[in-house]
Design a protein around this motif. Structure first.
Motif, PDB file in Angstrom:
ATOM      1  N   GLY A  35       0.823  -1.061  -0.042  1.00  0.00           N
ATOM      2  CA  GLY A  35      -0.004   0.030  -0.256  1.00  0.00           C
ATOM      3  C   GLY A  35       0.991   1.384  -0.060  1.00  0.00           C
ATOM      4  N   GLY A  36       2.108   1.165  -0.488  1.00  0.00           N
ATOM      5  CA  GLY A  36       3.023   2.497  -0.535  1.00  0.00           C
ATOM      6  C   GLY A  36       3.872   2.511   0.750  1.00  0.00           C
ATOM      7  N   ALA A  37       3.547   1.843   1.674  1.00  0.00           N
ATOM      8  CA  ALA A  37       4.428   1.934   2.887  1.00  0.00           C
ATOM      9  C   ALA A  37       5.763   1.359   2.716  1.00  0.00           C
ATOM     10  CB  ALA A  37       3.629   1.177   4.100  1.00  0.00           C
ATOM     11  N   GLY A  38       6.785   2.175   3.100  1.00  0.00           N
ATOM     12  CA  GLY A  38       8.303   1.627   2.986  1.00  0.00           C
ATOM     13  C   GLY A  38       8.599   0.342   3.739  1.00  0.00           C
ATOM     14  N   ASP A  39       8.196   0.354   5.034  1.00  0.00           N
ATOM     15  CA  ASP A  39       8.357  -0.425   5.921  1.00  0.00           C
ATOM     16  C   ASP A  39       7.260  -1.434   6.092  1.00  0.00           C
ATOM     17  OD1 ASP A  39       9.895  -2.091   7.918  1.00  0.00           O
ATOM     18  OD2 ASP A  39       9.353  -0.837   9.415  1.00  0.00           O
ATOM     19  N   SER A  40       7.162  -2.692   5.651  1.00  0.00           N
ATOM     20  CA  SER A  40       6.203  -3.613   5.724  1.00  0.00           C
ATOM     21  C   SER A  40       6.576  -4.960   5.940  1.00  0.00           C
ATOM     22  CB  SER A  40       5.467  -3.684   4.559  1.00  0.00           C
ATOM     23  OG  SER A  40       4.496  -4.511   4.407  1.00  0.00           O
ATOM     24  N   THR A  41       5.589  -5.680   6.582  1.00  0.00           N
ATOM     25  CA  THR A  41       6.096  -7.141   7.150  1.00  0.00           C
ATOM     26  C   THR A  41       6.252  -8.010   5.845  1.00  0.00           C
ATOM     27  OG1 THR A  41       3.742  -7.448   7.582  1.00  0.00           O
ATOM     28  CG2 THR A  41       4.930  -6.920   9.426  1.00  0.00           C
ATOM     29  N   PHE A  42       5.584  -7.529   4.651  1.00  0.00           N
ATOM     30  CA  PHE A  42       5.565  -8.553   3.435  1.00  0.00           C
ATOM     31  C   PHE A  42       6.696  -8.288   2.754  1.00  0.00           C
ATOM     32  CE2 PHE A  42       1.072  -8.184   4.792  1.00  0.00           C
ATOM     33  CZ  PHE A  42       0.831  -9.487   4.701  1.00  0.00           C
ATOM     34  N   THR A  43       7.674  -7.510   2.961  1.00  0.00           N
ATOM     35  CA  THR A  43       8.773  -7.161   2.378  1.00  0.00           C
ATOM     36  C   THR A  43       9.860  -8.036   2.429  1.00  0.00           C
ATOM     37  OG1 THR A  43       9.725  -5.471   3.714  1.00  0.00           O
ATOM     38  CG2 THR A  43       8.427  -4.859   1.797  1.00  0.00           C
ATOM     39  N   GLY A  44      10.775  -8.213   1.840  1.00  0.00           N
ATOM     40  CA  GLY A  44      12.133  -9.322   1.981  1.00  0.00           C
ATOM     41  C   GLY A  44      12.151 -10.107   0.793  1.00  0.00           C
ATOM     42  N   THR A  45      13.258 -10.926   0.958  1.00  0.00           N
ATOM     43  CA  THR A  45      13.363 -11.910   0.061  1.00  0.00           C
ATOM     44  C   THR A  45      12.584 -12.979   0.162  1.00  0.00           C
ATOM     45  OG1 THR A  45      15.082 -13.067   1.354  1.00  0.00           O
ATOM     46  CG2 THR A  45      15.880 -11.339   0.015  1.00  0.00           C
ATOM     47  N   GLN A  46      11.961 -13.477   1.278  1.00  0.00           N
ATOM     48  CA  GLN A  46      11.174 -14.590   1.273  1.00  0.00           C
ATOM     49  C   GLN A  46       9.985 -14.607   0.702  1.00  0.00           C
ATOM     50  OE1 GLN A  46      11.765 -17.575   2.401  1.00  0.00           O
ATOM     51  NE2 GLN A  46      13.605 -17.098   3.066  1.00  0.00           N
ATOM     52  N   GLN A  47       9.251 -13.238   0.257  1.00  0.00           N
ATOM     53  CA  GLN A  47       8.097 -13.157  -0.396  1.00  0.00           C
ATOM     54  C   GLN A  47       8.316 -13.373  -1.787  1.00  0.00           C
ATOM     55  OE1 GLN A  47       6.906  -9.041  -0.868  1.00  0.00           O
ATOM     56  NE2 GLN A  47       4.820  -9.697  -1.731  1.00  0.00           N
ATOM     57  N   GLY A  48       9.304 -13.006  -2.446  1.00  0.00           N
ATOM     58  CA  GLY A  48       9.580 -13.538  -3.871  1.00  0.00           C
ATOM     59  C   GLY A  48       9.730 -14.889  -4.024  1.00  0.00           C
ATOM     60  N   ASN A  49      10.205 -15.615  -3.286  1.00  0.00           N
ATOM     61  CA  ASN A  49      10.480 -16.905  -3.424  1.00  0.00           C
ATOM     62  C   ASN A  49       9.319 -17.809  -3.180  1.00  0.00           C
ATOM     63  OD1 ASN A  49      13.371 -16.234  -3.778  1.00  0.00           O
ATOM     64  ND2 ASN A  49      14.026 -16.800  -1.738  1.00  0.00           N
ATOM     65  N   ILE A  50       8.787 -17.613  -2.175  1.00  0.00           N
ATOM     66  CA  ILE A  50       7.491 -18.112  -1.793  1.00  0.00           C
ATOM     67  C   ILE A  50       6.236 -17.941  -2.901  1.00  0.00           C
ATOM     68  CG2 ILE A  50       5.408 -18.330  -0.302  1.00  0.00           C
ATOM     69  CD1 ILE A  50       7.365 -17.609   2.106  1.00  0.00           C
ATOM     70  N   LEU A  51       6.121 -16.587  -3.205  1.00  0.00           N
ATOM     71  CA  LEU A  51       4.929 -16.359  -4.378  1.00  0.00           C
ATOM     72  C   LEU A  51       5.583 -16.708  -5.761  1.00  0.00           C
ATOM     73  CD1 LEU A  51       3.885 -12.828  -3.273  1.00  0.00           C
ATOM     74  CD2 LEU A  51       2.831 -14.669  -3.040  1.00  0.00           C
ATOM     75  N   GLY A  52       6.834 -16.995  -5.879  1.00  0.00           N
ATOM     76  CA  GLY A  52       7.481 -17.498  -7.266  1.00  0.00           C
ATOM     77  C   GLY A  52       7.136 -18.839  -7.291  1.00  0.00           C
ATOM     78  N   LYS A  53       7.443 -19.518  -6.168  1.00  0.00           N
ATOM     79  CA  LYS A  53       7.176 -21.021  -6.272  1.00  0.00           C
ATOM     80  C   LYS A  53       5.621 -21.427  -6.238  1.00  0.00           C
ATOM     81  CE  LYS A  53      11.393 -22.044  -3.682  1.00  0.00           C
ATOM     82  NZ  LYS A  53      11.973 -22.530  -2.479  1.00  0.00           N
ATOM     83  N   ILE A  54       4.945 -20.706  -5.607  1.00  0.00           N
ATOM     84  CA  ILE A  54       3.385 -21.045  -5.688  1.00  0.00           C
ATOM     85  C   ILE A  54       2.818 -20.694  -7.042  1.00  0.00           C
ATOM     86  CG2 ILE A  54       1.075 -20.317  -4.482  1.00  0.00           C
ATOM     87  CD1 ILE A  54       2.486 -19.754  -1.989  1.00  0.00           C
ATOM     88  N   THR A  55       3.298 -19.696  -7.554  1.00  0.00           N
ATOM     89  CA  THR A  55       2.759 -19.189  -9.048  1.00  0.00           C
ATOM     90  C   THR A  55       3.206 -20.455  -9.843  1.00  0.00           C
ATOM     91  OG1 THR A  55       3.005 -16.899  -8.304  1.00  0.00           O
ATOM     92  CG2 THR A  55       3.047 -17.572 -10.717  1.00  0.00           C
ATOM     93  N   THR A  56       4.443 -20.708  -9.670  1.00  0.00           N
ATOM     94  CA  THR A  56       4.993 -21.833 -10.648  1.00  0.00           C
ATOM     95  C   THR A  56       4.128 -23.077 -10.588  1.00  0.00           C
ATOM     96  OG1 THR A  56       7.172 -20.958 -10.485  1.00  0.00           O
ATOM     97  CG2 THR A  56       6.966 -23.404 -11.586  1.00  0.00           C
ATOM     98  N   ILE A  57       4.066 -23.375  -9.233  1.00  0.00           N
ATOM     99  CA  ILE A  57       3.037 -24.674  -8.966  1.00  0.00           C
ATOM    100  C   ILE A  57       1.630 -24.726  -9.656  1.00  0.00           C
ATOM    101  CG2 ILE A  57       1.820 -26.098  -7.327  1.00  0.00           C
ATOM    102  CD1 ILE A  57       4.527 -25.609  -5.520  1.00  0.00           C
ATOM    103  N   LEU A  58       0.986 -23.395  -9.426  1.00  0.00           N
ATOM    104  CA  LEU A  58      -0.168 -23.024  -9.940  1.00  0.00           C
ATOM    105  C   LEU A  58      -0.436 -22.954 -11.681  1.00  0.00           C
ATOM    106  CD1 LEU A  58      -1.850 -20.624  -7.578  1.00  0.00           C
ATOM    107  CD2 LEU A  58      -2.474 -22.801  -7.778  1.00  0.00           C
ATOM    108  N   ALA A  59       0.956 -22.467 -11.868  1.00  0.00           N
ATOM    109  CA  ALA A  59       0.902 -22.472 -13.541  1.00  0.00           C
ATOM    110  C   ALA A  59       0.997 -23.901 -14.127  1.00  0.00           C
ATOM    111  CB  ALA A  59       2.191 -21.826 -13.898  1.00  0.00           C
ATOM    112  N   VAL A  60       1.648 -24.712 -13.505  1.00  0.00           N
ATOM    113  CA  VAL A  60       1.826 -26.360 -13.867  1.00  0.00           C
ATOM    114  C   VAL A  60       0.568 -27.132 -13.725  1.00  0.00           C
ATOM    115  CG1 VAL A  60       2.896 -28.421 -13.241  1.00  0.00           C
ATOM    116  CG2 VAL A  60       4.421 -26.393 -13.558  1.00  0.00           C
TER     117      VAL A  60
END
Length: 121
Positions: A35-60
């Motif tokens: 939502g435009g906030a600079g400091d959020s609990t959802f930021t970080g390297t784990q979010q990209g990895n988890i969302l990327g893996k779930i997206t890949t699984i759903l795409a398959v």
């Protein structure tokens, strides 16, 4: 079975759309969740990895389910909707559809323009 696979396919489609919209783009500072906030609990390297893996699984799952639904549907019916239609032979370009009267008028229209150029000289 077919109807349950269709419902499963719709659920996968909606989840895939939501997950793609939630992911950060390259160089994006704020995603949909932050939502435009600079400091959020959802930021970080784990979010990209988890969302990327779930997206890949759903795409398959989406692709596999699409192929399975196509196979099931092809075995249900061996005929096509267009089997009873007669083929229509259409001309490949629009010049073939022009009547002969219009073809002869086109060169005559260019002739008066040439005579006007000659008269001005």
């Amino acid at each position: 079975m077919f109807h349950s696979l269709m419902i499963f396919h719709i659920v996968i489609s909606v989840l895939l759309i939501v997950l793609v919209l939630l992911q950060f783009g390259k160089g994006a500072e704020a995603g949909l969740l932050s939502g435009g906030a600079g400091d959020s609990t959802f930021t970080g390297t784990q979010q990209g990895n988890i969302l990327g893996k779930i997206t890949t699984i759903l795409a398959v799952l989406f692709l596999g389910n699409s192929i399975l639904l196509a196979k099931i549907q092809s075995t249900k019916s061996s005929s096509s909707i267009l089997d009873g239609e007669a083929p229509i032979a259409a001309p490949l370009n629009n010049d073939a559809m022009m009547p002969k009267a219009q073809e002869t008028k086109a060169p005559e229209a260019a002739a008066p323009a040439e005579t006007k150029k000659e008269e001005t000289k």
